[in-house]
Design a protein around this motif. Structure first.
Motif, PDB file in Angstrom:
ATOM      1  N   ALA A 139       0.832  -1.210   0.000  1.00 22.34           N
ATOM      2  CA  ALA A 139       0.000   0.000   0.000  1.00 22.34           C
ATOM      3  C   ALA A 139       0.864   1.256   0.000  1.00 22.34           C
ATOM      4  O   ALA A 139       0.575   2.227  -0.720  1.00 22.34           O
ATOM      5  N   ASN A 140       1.936   1.248   0.785  1.00 21.62           N
ATOM      6  CA  ASN A 140       2.835   2.407   0.818  1.00 21.62           C
ATOM      7  C   ASN A 140       3.596   2.582  -0.488  1.00 21.62           C
ATOM      8  O   ASN A 140       4.056   3.695  -0.795  1.00 21.62           O
ATOM      9  N   PHE A 141       3.741   1.523  -1.262  1.00 20.78           N
ATOM     10  CA  PHE A 141       4.446   1.610  -2.540  1.00 20.78           C
ATOM     11  C   PHE A 141       3.532   2.039  -3.685  1.00 20.78           C
ATOM     12  O   PHE A 141       3.935   2.799  -4.568  1.00 20.78           O
ATOM     13  N   ILE A 142       2.279   1.589  -3.670  1.00 21.86           N
ATOM     14  CA  ILE A 142       1.373   1.837  -4.796  1.00 21.86           C
ATOM     15  C   ILE A 142       0.680   3.189  -4.683  1.00 21.86           C
ATOM     16  O   ILE A 142       0.557   3.931  -5.666  1.00 21.86           O
ATOM     17  N   THR A 143       0.214   3.525  -3.484  1.00 22.55           N
ATOM     18  CA  THR A 143      -0.598   4.743  -3.343  1.00 22.55           C
ATOM     19  C   THR A 143       0.134   6.030  -3.721  1.00 22.55           C
ATOM     20  O   THR A 143      -0.500   6.925  -4.304  1.00 22.55           O
TER      21      THR A 143
END
Length: 722
Positions: free
Chosen positions: A411-415
């Motif tokens: 989530a921290n990489f995609i958002t």
């Protein structure tokens, strides 16, 4: 020699004539000439329009005041307490003031002379000690080398990383001195002390059951799983909360209350972190407040004072040139957008606000999807992690244990990539685009930890059988829920370090090799070299620090692990910056960067305090482990300790914590706050007046230069006519 005499005579005549012309030109009354100055006209206009003007403002702009005489009087008055070195005077003036100071010393008593000399010696000693401590700074040489090669923006990131190393080291020392040291001194018989066991209480036997991993045949990879997840042999060590199942340590003269010390250590490291961050952020806030100038002043500062003189590398100098060009283009773009907003019609305004509302709904939907994915991953991991190890393979067990950490990392990489795409359609200025994207990423990174903690809290306090009513929490799934929360924080910390190392070794380094040796390929040219983005790296270490703040209560040795982790990250990021990455063209000023870093860190601390406060005050403490087994909640140790005080001290404590004291105290605080707000407003008005005075002085100089030019032109015309 004779031919030169007439020429010399003519020159002398020319000079005398010019002097006579100058004197004739300036022979007009000086009062009328001074009344033509723009500053005088401005003051006269204000006095006519505002007759009740404050006298202080009039004296502030009076052109006849002598600054040097005022400064000299102030210095001679404060010679006893202030150093002459701090004043911006030339050497002759400082020597003259020093002679005045020595003359004044002769008329003092011996006691006053001794106090003066001792004060000077003490200040000199403090200065020398500060000089020595600067040489003992951690990574001083490395950080200065980074500053010389890449500028103050990237240097501020590594200085911030050093600050976190020192902060975690101090937090670990607080916990070690208050909690670990008394236990270790007694355990290894270093002092003449004994453990005080927790007295038995009317607690159901089912609530006190704490099954530890069974001994017997253990697979080799189970040790790896225990090391990565904090289970097994690590669960029984002093790394986690459940190890400290004692009521205190009895020394010869007193009994050390371990539950109270455990709670005070948590309050102490949170308060220390808050004060330290606020102290450092105030300095950056002052600089940002000073630099909140108008746009014209911003352009002038970028053109005339925007260069970073710490740069010694040619490539970084070129990068700084491009950065300044980018900042100027961004300022021009912001000015264009302001004009566009001013010329925008009502239909265009409705359209852009509707589009922004729709895009913000998409952002909220992305955040909600990430939070729900973290919630489901945590639920699935908690329900399946109790399986026997021999019933599943190594990879499956490790995947289930690390499933919440994997989902959070994804989530921290995609958002951030989604937010960066969405922001382009919202029609904001470039500066506001960066700030809004960073704000969304900060909220995403820090909120994921809170979602994980609150999901664990909901699982701890809810169950289907009667054990929740009996013990107050889900004792069957979480016999020692504090230790299991600490294990989750431990897994997040370890997995974050693994991801940073893996990205550097298996992504950045091969990418650098491809860009270096396969630069002719178009795909590699489009991909390019990895940028060292300061905001992303800062968000990463703030994420790790927030995990440390939350987990230090449940895992007392987690600050020590965080210290080692940040030390490793420092060297890894330094090697990555020097050999695999290139600096981002969007550079940050050191002052702006430091304030931004500390502001994000302060947000992380506030978010960490919320779940800690709820877990200590609302969730019942475990009855099978930890120092609070005889208390309903962790906070109950404070009223119990107050009840042991003398009656007079008890009444004082109850009076301070009562409403009768809180209401007047709150009113006094509000009055003090209003006073400082009014004082800040007065200072702001003085600053505005000083800026107006500077503007008027520049206009006076321009006016005088114009008059001088006209006088020279008139004098030249008169000489030509003659």
């Amino acid at each position: 020699m004779k031919p030169a005499w007439p020429r010399y005579k003519s020159q002398c005549g020319y000079l005398s004539e010019s002097l006579s012309l100058d004197s004739s030109f300036f022979s007009s009354p000086p009062v009328n000439f001074l009344q033509e100055l723009p500053s005088y006209r401005s003051i006269a206009r204000r006095r006519t329009t505002i007759p009740s003007r404050d006298k202080q403002s009039g004296t502030l702009l009076k052109p006849t005041d002598s600054y040097s005489s005022q400064l000299e009087g102030r210095i001679t008055e404060n010679l006893n307490s202030q150093s002459i070195r701090k004043y911006a005077l030339n050497i002759s003036e400082k020597r003259r003031l020093r002679n005045i100071q020595e003359t004044q010393m002769k008329y003092l008593s011996e006691w006053d002379q001794w106090k003066r000399y001792s004060s000077k010696s003490w200040k000199r000693f403090i200065g020398k000690a500060r000089e020595m401590t600067t040489h003992l700074e951690l990574w001083r040489k490395d950080i200065r080398s980074i500053e010389g090669k890449f500028g103050t923006g990237i240097q501020s990131y590594f200085s911030f990383l050093r600050f976190l190393v020192l902060l975690n080291l101090v937090i670990f020392l607080i916990i070690f001195m208050l909690v670990l040291l008394p236990v270790l001194l007694t355990k290894y018989n270093i002092t003449n002390s004994t453990f005080v066991l927790i007295p038995s209480k009317d607690t159901d036997v089912q609530c006190t059951v704490y099954p530890i991993s069974s001994s017997g045949l253990i697979y080799f990879y189970s040790y790896v799983i225990d090391l990565l997840s904090g289970t097994g042999f690590l669960e029984e060590t002093c790394l986690f909360y459940g190890h400290y199942t004692i009521d205190g340590v009895k020394f010869q003269n007193f009994t050390y209350d371990l539950p109270l010390a455990y709670l005070l250590s948590t309050i102490a490291y949170l308060a220390l972190s808050l004060l330290w961050i606020v102290k450092r952020s105030v300095e950056g806030f002052k600089i940002n407040l000073i630099r909140s100038e108008e746009h014209f002043q911003s352009y002038c500062n970028k053109i005339f004072a925007g260069w970073d003189f710490c740069i010694t590398n040619r490539s970084m100098a070129d990068l700084k040139h491009s950065s300044l060009r980018y900042e100027l283009r961004a300022d021009l773009e912001e000015e264009r957008i302001r004009q566009k907003i001013a010329e925008r019609t009502s239909e265009e305004t409705i359209r852009i606000y509707s589009l922004r509302l729709f895009l913000n709904c998409i952002v909220l939907a992305v955040l909600a999807a990430c939070f729900y994915a973290i919630y489901r991953a945590t639920i699935f991991s908690q329900e399946h992690m109790k399986k026997e190890i021999d019933k599943m393979v190594f990879g499956e067990n490790l995947l289930i244990l690390y499933l919440p950490s994997i989902v959070i990392t994804l989530a921290n990489f995609i958002t951030p990539m989604i937010f960066a795409k969405i922001i382009h359609y919202e029609d904001y200025s470039p500066g506001f685009e960066i700030r809004l994207t960073i704000l969304r990423c900060v909220f995403m990174r820090l909120a994921t930890i809170c979602v994980l903690v609150f999901t664990l809290g909901s699982k701890i306090t809810s169950c289907d059988n009667y054990s929740c009513e009996l013990c107050g929490y889900n004792q069957k799934l979480y016999p020692c829920w504090e230790t299991q929360v600490g294990q989750e924080m431990y897994k997040l910390m370890i997995f974050d370090l693994i991801i940073i190392l893996a990205v550097t070794l298996f992504v950045d380094f091969p990418r650098k090799l491809l860009v270096t040796y396969c630069s002719s390929w178009k795909l590699i040219q489009c991909w390019g070299q990895q940028e060292f983005a300061i905001p992303d790296n800062v968000l990463g270490i703030v994420y790790g620090q927030t995990i440390c703040w939350i987990g230090a209560f449940f895992s007392p040795l987690l600050p020590a692990i965080a210290t080692l982790k940040f030390i490793i990250i420092f060297y890894v990021k330094e090697m990555s910056l020097l050999y695999t990455c290139r600096p981002s063209p969007r550079q940050f000023r050191a002052s702006n960067s430091n304030f931004f870093f500390l502001l994000v860190l302060l947000i992380g601390l506030c978010l960490a305090i919320i779940p800690l406060t709820i877990s200590m005050a609302r969730i019942p403490s475990s009855k099978a482990c930890g120092p609070f087994t005889n208390f309903n909640t962790t906070w109950e140790v404070v009223p119990k300790t107050v009840s042991t005080f003398p009656s007079s001290l008890q009444s004082l404590v109850y009076g301070v914590t009562s409403e009768a004291f809180a209401v007047p105290f709150f009113m006094i605080i509000c009055l003090i706050m209003f006073y400082f707000i009014a004082l800040a407003g007065a200072h702001k008005r003085v600053v505005v007046q000083l800026r107006e005075q500077l503007s008027l002085e520049s206009r006076d100089k321009r006016y005088l230069i114009q008059k001088l030019t006209e006088a020279q032109r008139d004098m030249k015309n008169r000489l030509d006519y003659q």
